[in-house]
Scaffold this active site. Structure first.
Site, mmCIF file in Angstrom:
data_model
loop_
_atom_site.group_PDB
_atom_site.id
_atom_site.type_symbol
_atom_site.label_atom_id
_atom_site.label_comp_id
_atom_site.label_asym_id
_atom_site.label_seq_id
_atom_site.Cartn_x
_atom_site.Cartn_y
_atom_site.Cartn_z
ATOM 1 N N HIS A 108 -7.037 4.852 6.362
ATOM 2 C CA HIS A 108 -6.232 4.396 5.215
ATOM 3 C C HIS A 108 -5.480 5.558 4.545
ATOM 4 O O HIS A 108 -4.378 5.371 4.012
ATOM 5 C CB HIS A 108 -7.129 3.664 4.205
ATOM 6 N N SER A 125 0.822 -1.226 0.000
ATOM 7 C CA SER A 125 0.000 0.000 0.000
ATOM 8 C C SER A 125 0.841 1.255 0.000
ATOM 9 O O SER A 125 1.690 1.447 0.883
ATOM 10 C CB SER A 125 -0.827 0.074 1.286
ATOM 11 N N ALA A 161 2.740 -2.022 4.028
ATOM 12 C CA ALA A 161 2.482 -0.983 5.015
ATOM 13 C C ALA A 161 2.002 -1.716 6.265
ATOM 14 O O ALA A 161 1.247 -2.681 6.156
ATOM 15 C CB ALA A 161 1.398 -0.045 4.516
ATOM 16 N N ASN A 213 1.795 3.835 10.689
ATOM 17 C CA ASN A 213 1.048 4.364 11.848
ATOM 18 C C ASN A 213 1.379 3.476 13.035
ATOM 19 O O ASN A 213 1.813 2.338 12.855
ATOM 20 C CB ASN A 213 -0.462 4.291 11.562
ATOM 21 N N MET A 249 -2.124 -6.853 6.930
ATOM 22 C CA MET A 249 -3.148 -7.759 6.388
ATOM 23 C C MET A 249 -2.663 -8.478 5.126
ATOM 24 O O MET A 249 -3.473 -8.874 4.292
ATOM 25 C CB MET A 249 -4.416 -6.960 6.059
ATOM 26 N N SER A 250 -1.351 -8.621 4.990
ATOM 27 C CA SER A 250 -0.833 -9.228 3.748
ATOM 28 C C SER A 250 0.434 -10.022 4.034
ATOM 29 O O SER A 250 0.669 -10.434 5.163
ATOM 30 C CB SER A 250 -0.520 -8.108 2.751
ATOM 31 N N HIS A 258 -5.600 -9.182 -1.743
ATOM 32 C CA HIS A 258 -5.734 -9.468 -0.311
ATOM 33 C C HIS A 258 -6.915 -10.401 -0.077
ATOM 34 O O HIS A 258 -7.917 -10.340 -0.795
ATOM 35 C CB HIS A 258 -5.995 -8.177 0.474
ATOM 36 N N HIS A 276 -3.519 0.556 -4.587
ATOM 37 C CA HIS A 276 -2.937 -0.664 -5.158
ATOM 38 C C HIS A 276 -3.243 -0.661 -6.646
ATOM 39 O O HIS A 276 -4.396 -0.783 -7.047
ATOM 40 C CB HIS A 276 -3.564 -1.911 -4.536
ATOM 41 N N TYR A 315 -8.953 -10.089 2.369
ATOM 42 C CA TYR A 315 -10.124 -9.312 2.827
ATOM 43 C C TYR A 315 -10.941 -8.746 1.668
ATOM 44 O O TYR A 315 -12.073 -8.314 1.856
ATOM 45 C CB TYR A 315 -9.718 -8.187 3.795
ATOM 46 N N GLU A 316 -10.362 -8.748 0.461
ATOM 47 C CA GLU A 316 -11.133 -8.283 -0.699
ATOM 48 C C GLU A 316 -12.127 -9.360 -1.149
ATOM 49 O O GLU A 316 -12.934 -9.118 -2.043
ATOM 50 C CB GLU A 316 -10.188 -7.969 -1.869
HETATM 51 N N1 HPA Z 1 -3.099 -2.559 11.120
HETATM 52 C C1 HPA Z 1 -3.220 -3.447 10.119
HETATM 53 N N2 HPA Z 1 -2.780 -3.218 8.896
HETATM 54 C C2 HPA Z 1 -2.170 -2.044 8.655
HETATM 55 C C3 HPA Z 1 -2.021 -1.074 9.648
HETATM 56 C C4 HPA Z 1 -2.503 -1.349 10.948
HETATM 57 O O1 HPA Z 1 -2.407 -0.533 11.915
HETATM 58 N N3 HPA Z 1 -1.378 -0.006 9.086
HETATM 59 C C5 HPA Z 1 -1.164 -0.350 7.781
HETATM 60 N N4 HPA Z 1 -1.649 -1.563 7.520
#
Ligand code: HPA
Length: 273
Positions: free
Chosen positions: A245, A28, A111, A233, A209-210, A81, A59, A83-84
């Site tokens: 996001h 990302s 990310a 973050n 998540m990847s 992903h 993406h 989750y998609e």
């Molecule tokens: N959690 C999960 N996935 C992420 C995060 C997060 O804080 N930041 C970027 N991808």
């Protein structure tokens, strides 16, 4: 599945007959690295038979084959992903295609949220190991023995010599790189503060998540794997604010130059292996 793979890689070879040495998957907000690829052949995922479609903002969904520092690379700008709604088989399909094209090493980037409070947004962290908390595994189902063994070893999933290449590259650019354990959750929700505290107790340093399905599929194939997380973050609850996001994309953008330099030098070193 094996036939689908051969069809996809045949199509790619018909457009670009190069055998890439290194595969790269951009996470990302990190897609701009593709601007650094010399002599690029760009193939949208939508034109590759049996490839799924990415639906996430930030993406892109293109395969770019070209050279970085004289090394032949195949770079995926954007990934699929779970989750998609993609079945795991589709999530790892691109990794299997890259392997069929002939890559020896795979560099995964993502990310991630920082769990380790020594991390700061903007840090680029070497993935030392992972914890799979997705509740599933891309190798569930009959084993495809043409690809790899039924019970792949994961002791050295993130290959020691590739880790050295990334740490060496960091030194080259004067970057003090940290290491961490990446925890993968299914998403698409970000975590709760209680979940972040739990993940810290379990030994996680960053969360996303990847990546983990791709590492598993690549290990199954016998590829060398390494990874870099961009801490976009701090995990939920560490700072007194909500996660968004847009913040993830913005932060990734802010470290783009360092990220590109690190990746270019890493590829140069891995290319010599
Ligand atoms: N959690 C999960 N996935 C992420 C995060 C997060 O804080 N930041 C970027 N991808």
């Amino acid at each position: 599945m094996y036939e689908k793979l051969k069809t996809a890689s045949k199509h790619i070879k018909s457009i670009c007959p190069v055998t890439p040495k290194i595969g790269v998957i951009l996470g990302s907000g990190l897609g701009d690295f593709v601007k650094k690829i010399e002599n690029p052949t760009v193939i949208p995922y939508s034109e590759i038979p049996n490839f799924g479609k990415t639906t996430v903002e930030g993406h892109e969904g293109r395969l770019i084959i070209g050279k970085v520092n004289g090394v032949d690379v195949a770079v995926m700008q954007g990934r699929l992903h779970s989750y998609e709604g993609h079945p795991m088989e589709n999530v790892v399909f691109p990794v299997r295609v890259l392997a069929t094209l002939g890559i020896e090493s795979l560099v995964l980037t993502n990310a991630a949220g920082g769990i380790n409070t020594n991390f700061r947004p903007g840090d680029l962290v070497l993935i030392d190991d992972h914890i799979n908390m997705m509740g599933t595994n891309p190798l569930i189902g009959p084993n495809i023995s043409e690809l790899g063994p039924r019970f792949p070893d994961m002791t050295m999933a993130y290959t020691a010599d590739l880790k050295e290449c990334i740490l060496g590259a960091a030194k080259d650019i004067g970057y003090d790189m940290k290491k961490g354990v990446y925890v993968a959750l299914q998403g698409p929700t970000y975590e709760t503060p209680a979940e972040i505290r739990m993940l810290r107790v379990l030994g996680g340093d960053m969360v996303g998540m990847s990546t983990v399905p791709e590492t598993i599929a690549a290990s199954h194939l016998g590829l060398k794997v390494c990874g870099i997380s961009c801490i976009t973050n701090m995990g939920a609850g560490i700072e007194n604010k909500k996660l968004h996001h847009d913040e993830v994309k913005e932060q990734a953008n802010m470290v783009m130059e360092t990220f590109c330099n690190l990746l270019i030098k890493s590829i140069a070193r891995i290319g010599k292996k």
